[in-house]
Design a protein around this motif. Structure first.
Motif, short mmCIF file in Angstrom:
data_model
loop_
_atom_site.label_atom_id
_atom_site.label_comp_id
_atom_site.label_asym_id
_atom_site.label_seq_id
_atom_site.Cartn_x
_atom_site.Cartn_y
_atom_site.Cartn_z
N VAL A 125 0.77 1.90 -4.31
CA VAL A 125 0.47 0.48 -4.10
C VAL A 125 0.48 -0.27 -5.43
O VAL A 125 1.03 -1.36 -5.55
CB VAL A 125 -0.89 0.32 -3.40
CG1 VAL A 125 -1.37 -1.14 -3.45
CG2 VAL A 125 -0.79 0.76 -1.95
N ARG A 126 -0.10 0.33 -6.45
CA ARG A 126 -0.13 -0.30 -7.78
C ARG A 126 1.29 -0.48 -8.31
O ARG A 126 1.65 -1.55 -8.81
CB ARG A 126 -0.96 0.55 -8.74
CG ARG A 126 -1.07 -0.06 -10.15
CD ARG A 126 -1.97 0.79 -11.04
NE ARG A 126 -1.46 2.15 -11.20
CZ ARG A 126 -2.04 3.23 -10.73
NH1 ARG A 126 -3.16 3.13 -10.03
NH2 ARG A 126 -1.51 4.43 -10.93
N ASN A 127 2.10 0.57 -8.21
CA ASN A 127 3.48 0.48 -8.71
C ASN A 127 4.30 -0.53 -7.92
O ASN A 127 5.10 -1.28 -8.49
CB ASN A 127 4.15 1.85 -8.66
CG ASN A 127 3.53 2.84 -9.64
OD1 ASN A 127 2.88 2.43 -10.60
ND2 ASN A 127 3.71 4.12 -9.39
N ALA A 128 4.11 -0.55 -6.59
CA ALA A 128 4.88 -1.46 -5.75
C ALA A 128 4.53 -2.91 -6.06
O ALA A 128 5.39 -3.79 -6.08
CB ALA A 128 4.62 -1.16 -4.28
N ARG A 129 3.27 -3.18 -6.32
CA ARG A 129 2.87 -4.55 -6.66
C ARG A 129 3.47 -4.97 -8.00
O ARG A 129 3.90 -6.11 -8.17
CB ARG A 129 1.35 -4.66 -6.69
CG ARG A 129 0.74 -4.67 -5.30
CD ARG A 129 -0.72 -5.07 -5.31
NE ARG A 129 -1.17 -5.41 -3.96
CZ ARG A 129 -2.39 -5.86 -3.68
NH1 ARG A 129 -3.27 -6.03 -4.66
NH2 ARG A 129 -2.71 -6.16 -2.44
N ALA A 130 3.51 -4.03 -8.95
CA ALA A 130 4.12 -4.35 -10.25
C ALA A 130 5.60 -4.64 -10.09
O ALA A 130 6.13 -5.58 -10.69
CB ALA A 130 3.91 -3.18 -11.22
N VAL A 131 6.27 -3.85 -9.25
CA VAL A 131 7.70 -4.08 -8.99
C VAL A 131 7.92 -5.43 -8.33
O VAL A 131 8.84 -6.17 -8.68
CB VAL A 131 8.28 -2.95 -8.12
CG1 VAL A 131 9.67 -3.30 -7.62
CG2 VAL A 131 8.32 -1.64 -8.91
N ARG A 132 7.05 -5.76 -7.34
CA ARG A 132 7.20 -7.04 -6.65
C ARG A 132 7.03 -8.22 -7.61
O ARG A 132 7.79 -9.18 -7.56
CB ARG A 132 6.18 -7.15 -5.51
CG ARG A 132 6.39 -8.39 -4.66
CD ARG A 132 5.44 -8.45 -3.48
NE ARG A 132 4.08 -8.76 -3.89
CZ ARG A 132 3.06 -7.91 -3.82
NH1 ARG A 132 3.24 -6.70 -3.36
NH2 ARG A 132 1.86 -8.27 -4.21
N ILE A 133 6.06 -8.13 -8.49
CA ILE A 133 5.84 -9.20 -9.47
C ILE A 133 7.05 -9.33 -10.39
O ILE A 133 7.51 -10.44 -10.70
CB ILE A 133 4.56 -8.92 -10.28
CG1 ILE A 133 3.33 -9.08 -9.38
CG2 ILE A 133 4.46 -9.86 -11.47
CD1 ILE A 133 2.05 -8.61 -10.01
#
Length: 299
Positions: A125-133
């Motif tokens: 979840v943390r990595n996916a949010r960073a990618v989305r940003i």
């Protein structure tokens, strides 16, 4: 604690969700909002209304299997960043390979160990949010960026990249082998010149590697330009030698602090040089200046 609107959302897809009550309780206690779907079709229906932060997906279900459900999810551009974690009692090599081939991010073996699921979920979840940003930033900057996976498929593309592909008649659903070749050879040397892909009238489509971004994945910058446009513009800007150095490192993706360390100046001084560079090039952002510099180095 997160407010109800800030909690990460997890979609749990299983044909026997009652057996996972303990997991759903643990997710809720861990600060997640939990949504439940009983099969692949209902999961896809829910995804039309909400984009979760992660999906826990049973691999073996009647009707639409977890593998087929994952493939459908990956076909939706707005869902490509969402991590899909398979829950499976199948731990053989063939099943694991099929899960990753279908677009899965990770897998956990049943019977589930709650602590392991929570730790893996938190990381994804943390990595996916960073990618989305990061992708949102690319969209705002208007850069033609795309990500190619290990199978030669476009895993993600920015709006500008989609425009570039459409302009030159390239089908984004086709494998890149037809128009790009092996992206690994392009990514082998990120400093290499951009590769000419197609020409149409007085315009050309180029691709430049931005490096590896994951297991077998490569990020590329697509650029459409008129012949001789960027080199003429850079030459006419009459940059000082120091400004040219700053621009060169900017094009390599360095931050103001990095450039300052490399050239022996403060970040504030770097910023002053960039202000002069923007004015001389007639651009307003570092992304636009970097794009011009990369084009010029490829001409």
């Amino acid at each position: 604690m997160h407010s109800e609107f800030q909690k990460p959302v997890v979609l749990v897809v299983d044909d026997a969700p009652d057996s996972l009550g303990f997991l759903c309780d643990a997710l809720s206690d861990g600060g997640y909002t939990v949504l439940i779907a009983h099969d692949g079709a209902s999961a896809l229906s829910r995804l039309e209304w909400v984009v979760p932060d992660a999906i826990l997906l049973d691999a073996v279900m009647p009707g639409l299997s977890g593998f087929d459900t994952c493939r459908r999810i990956r076909d939706e551009p707005g869902l490509t960043h969402v991590p899909v974690i398979f829950m499976t009692g199948l731990s053989g090599t063939a099943e694991v390979v099929e899960g990753f081939t279908a677009g899965g991010t990770d897998y956990v073996v049943k019977p589930l160990r709650v602590e392991e699921v929570l730790v893996r979920l938190q990381a994804h979840v943390r990595n996916a949010r960073a990618v989305r940003i990061a992708r949102q930033a690319v969209d705002v900057a208007g850069l033609g960026v795309l990500v190619v996976d290990a199978l030669g498929r476009i895993a993600w593309r920015s709006p500008r990249a989609a425009e570039c592909l459409g302009q030159f008649g390239i089908d984004p659903a086709a494998t890149t082998a037809d128009w790009l070749g092996d992206p690994a050879t392009l990514a082998a040397d990120p400093a290499a010149d951009a590769r000419l892909l197609r020409e149409q009238g007085d315009q050309s489509l180029y691709a430049r590697s931005l490096g590896a971004v994951g297991l077998g994945e490569h990020m590329l910058l697509l650029d459409v330009r008129k012949r001789g446009e960027s080199s003429t513009r850079i030459a006419g800007a009459q940059l000082t030698p120091r400004e040219a150095e700053v621009l060169s490192w900017l094009a390599k993706g360095k931050t103001n602090r990095d450039i300052g360390d490399i050239l022996g100046m403060s970040p504030r001084t770097v910023n002053k040089h960039l202000e002069h560079i923007y004015e001389k090039l007639g651009v307003e952002t570092r992304a636009a200046a970097a794009a011009l510099a990369m084009r010029a180095s490829s001409d």
